[in-house]
Every structure is written in structure tokens, then in C-alpha cells.
Design a protein around this motif. Structure first.
Motif, short mmCIF file in Angstrom:
data_model
loop_
_atom_site.label_atom_id
_atom_site.label_comp_id
_atom_site.label_asym_id
_atom_site.label_seq_id
_atom_site.Cartn_x
_atom_site.Cartn_y
_atom_site.Cartn_z
N MET A 1 0.84 -1.18 0.00
CA MET A 1 0.00 0.00 0.00
C MET A 1 0.89 1.24 0.00
SD MET A 1 -2.83 1.61 2.64
CE MET A 1 -3.23 0.08 3.34
N LEU A 2 0.40 2.27 -0.64
CA LEU A 2 1.09 3.56 -0.67
C LEU A 2 0.16 4.58 -0.04
CD1 LEU A 2 2.69 5.21 -3.78
CD2 LEU A 2 0.98 6.41 -2.47
N GLU A 3 0.68 5.38 0.87
CA GLU A 3 -0.03 6.54 1.39
C GLU A 3 0.95 7.70 1.42
OE1 GLU A 3 -3.58 4.84 4.21
OE2 GLU A 3 -1.98 6.01 5.12
N HIS A 4 0.53 8.80 0.85
CA HIS A 4 1.42 9.96 0.75
C HIS A 4 0.59 11.22 0.99
CE1 HIS A 4 5.19 11.81 -0.92
NE2 HIS A 4 4.36 12.84 -0.94
N LYS A 5 0.99 11.99 2.00
CA LYS A 5 0.34 13.28 2.25
C LYS A 5 1.07 14.33 1.42
CE LYS A 5 -1.24 12.32 6.88
NZ LYS A 5 -1.18 12.67 8.29
N VAL A 6 0.28 15.12 0.72
CA VAL A 6 0.84 16.16 -0.14
C VAL A 6 0.46 17.51 0.45
CG1 VAL A 6 0.83 17.14 -2.46
CG2 VAL A 6 0.60 14.67 -2.15
N ARG A 7 1.46 18.31 0.74
CA ARG A 7 1.20 19.64 1.30
C ARG A 7 0.62 20.56 0.22
NH1 ARG A 7 6.42 18.53 2.69
NH2 ARG A 7 7.09 20.12 1.24
N PRO A 8 -0.14 21.56 0.65
CA PRO A 8 -0.69 22.52 -0.32
C PRO A 8 0.40 23.12 -1.19
CG PRO A 8 -1.64 22.87 1.85
CD PRO A 8 -0.53 21.86 2.02
N ALA A 9 0.12 23.22 -2.47
CA ALA A 9 1.00 23.87 -3.46
C ALA A 9 2.36 23.19 -3.65
CB ALA A 9 1.18 25.35 -3.13
N ASP A 10 2.54 21.98 -3.16
CA ASP A 10 3.81 21.28 -3.28
C ASP A 10 3.84 20.45 -4.56
OD1 ASP A 10 6.23 20.03 -2.97
OD2 ASP A 10 5.63 18.84 -1.21
N LEU A 11 4.07 21.11 -5.69
CA LEU A 11 4.05 20.41 -6.97
C LEU A 11 5.20 19.43 -7.12
CD1 LEU A 11 2.86 23.27 -9.35
CD2 LEU A 11 1.55 21.33 -8.47
N ARG A 12 6.27 19.57 -6.32
CA ARG A 12 7.35 18.57 -6.33
C ARG A 12 6.85 17.21 -5.87
NH1 ARG A 12 11.55 21.54 -2.70
NH2 ARG A 12 9.82 20.92 -1.43
N ALA A 13 5.81 17.22 -5.06
CA ALA A 13 5.26 15.97 -4.54
C ALA A 13 4.71 15.08 -5.64
CB ALA A 13 4.17 16.26 -3.51
N VAL A 14 4.34 15.65 -6.77
CA VAL A 14 3.81 14.85 -7.88
C VAL A 14 4.87 13.83 -8.31
CG1 VAL A 14 2.91 14.90 -10.24
CG2 VAL A 14 2.26 16.70 -8.62
N GLY A 15 6.09 14.26 -8.46
CA GLY A 15 7.18 13.34 -8.83
C GLY A 15 7.45 12.31 -7.74
N GLU A 16 7.37 12.74 -6.48
CA GLU A 16 7.59 11.80 -5.37
C GLU A 16 6.52 10.70 -5.38
OE1 GLU A 16 7.50 14.30 -1.92
OE2 GLU A 16 9.30 15.38 -2.53
N VAL A 17 5.28 11.09 -5.60
CA VAL A 17 4.19 10.11 -5.64
C VAL A 17 4.39 9.16 -6.82
CG1 VAL A 17 1.70 9.82 -6.01
CG2 VAL A 17 2.53 11.56 -4.41
N ARG A 18 4.80 9.68 -7.96
CA ARG A 18 5.07 8.80 -9.12
C ARG A 18 6.13 7.76 -8.78
NH1 ARG A 18 4.87 13.51 -12.75
NH2 ARG A 18 7.10 13.62 -12.45
N ARG A 19 7.22 8.19 -8.15
CA ARG A 19 8.30 7.25 -7.78
C ARG A 19 7.79 6.19 -6.80
NH1 ARG A 19 11.10 11.89 -8.28
NH2 ARG A 19 10.93 12.47 -6.09
N GLU A 20 7.03 6.60 -5.81
CA GLU A 20 6.49 5.65 -4.83
C GLU A 20 5.53 4.67 -5.49
OE1 GLU A 20 4.88 7.67 -1.40
OE2 GLU A 20 6.67 8.92 -1.25
N LEU A 21 4.73 5.14 -6.44
CA LEU A 21 3.80 4.26 -7.14
C LEU A 21 4.58 3.25 -7.99
CD1 LEU A 21 0.87 3.51 -7.78
CD2 LEU A 21 0.98 5.15 -9.68
N ARG A 22 5.61 3.70 -8.67
CA ARG A 22 6.44 2.76 -9.45
C ARG A 22 7.04 1.69 -8.55
NH1 ARG A 22 7.47 4.20 -14.67
NH2 ARG A 22 7.01 6.34 -15.23
N GLN A 23 7.51 2.08 -7.36
CA GLN A 23 8.07 1.10 -6.43
C GLN A 23 7.00 0.10 -6.00
OE1 GLN A 23 9.71 3.51 -3.31
NE2 GLN A 23 11.60 3.92 -4.43
N LEU A 24 5.82 0.59 -5.69
CA LEU A 24 4.72 -0.29 -5.30
C LEU A 24 4.40 -1.27 -6.41
CD1 LEU A 24 2.37 -1.03 -3.31
CD2 LEU A 24 1.01 0.66 -4.56
N LEU A 25 4.30 -0.79 -7.63
CA LEU A 25 3.96 -1.66 -8.76
C LEU A 25 5.07 -2.65 -9.07
CD1 LEU A 25 2.11 0.86 -11.08
CD2 LEU A 25 1.11 -0.94 -9.65
#
Length: 126
Positions: A1-25
Motif C-alpha cells: 500500500m502507498l499513502e502519501h500526504k501532499v502539502r498545499p501547493a507542493d508540486l514537487r510531490a507529484v514526482g515523489e508520488v510517481r516514484r512511490e507508485l512505481r516502487q509499489l507496482l
């Protein structure tokens, strides 16, 4: 399972979530094919970006895998997203249309505060 909290206006988090999703998959007991991984990361990027741009209050991303992948992006704004056609020179309007086109299933679930936009991939329509 992946859970990621994204802070307001933190567009860098989009890349972090992508990396975590790739690891999960990559650890999925039935390894996801390259196409599914690419589609999943694209759709997740779109939903996280939409939450950051339109909801203004951050987001919570959750992904689970069983025989299917399910990704939910929760934000804290009541307004429900509506698919709309993008203009030829527009920079927005394509994200939810991609989700509609590429996901096996998708939807919006209301919460007491905010909503979750979700999609599923793998195994055909839900």
C-alpha cells in the motif's frame, strides 16, 4: 500500500508520488506490465496535480493493489471535478479526460469534508 500526504501547493510531490507508485507496482505479486505502470503514473500525476491546483488544501494519495490497482486522491474541497474538453491552446482540461479514457473504472466519492477521485487499472472494468 502507498499513502502519501501532499502539502498545499507542493508540486514537487507529484514526482515523489510517481516514484512511490512505481516502487509499489514493481513489488506487485503479479508484476505490472510497462504499459500499466506508465498509465498508472500518468493518471496519478493528473489527479494529484488537479487536487493541488483546484482544491488548494493539499491531498492524501492512497494506492492499493490486489488483483487490480486502485488509486485514490483525496482533497478537502467540496467541488466535484467534471470532465471537460480542452481547447487546442489550453493548458488544462485534459487530466480528467485521460482518466476517463484510460482507466478501467473511475469515480468521485464525497466525504464529510472534501472528496476522493479514484481510478482502477488491471483486470478489466470493475
Amino acid at each position: 500500500m502507498l499513502e502519501h500526504k501532499v502539502r498545499p501547493a507542493d508540486l514537487r510531490a507529484v514526482g515523489e508520488v510517481r516514484r512511490e507508485l512505481r516502487q509499489l507496482l514493481s513489488r506487485w505479486r503479479e508484476p505490472a506490465g510497462e504499459d500499466l505502470t506508465e498509465i498508472a503514473t500518468l493518471l496519478t500525476s493528473e489527479l494529484v496535480t488537479n487536487a493541488l491546483v483546484h482544491a488548494k488544501g493539499g491531498a492524501l494519495v492512497r494506492a492499493t493493489v490486489t488483483d487490480r490497482l486502485r488509486v485514490e486522491v483525496r482533497d478537502f474541497a467540496a467541488r466535484r471535478p467534471e470532465p471537460r474538453a480542452a481547447t487546442a491552446d489550453g493548458t488544462s482540461g485534459r487530466g480528467l479526460m485521460l482518466v476517463c479514457s484510460l482507466a478501467d473504472a473511475w469515480g468521485v466519492r464525497s466525504h464529510a469534508v472534501g472528496k476522493s477521485v479514484w481510478f482502477e487499472l488491471g483486470g478489466g472494468p470493475a
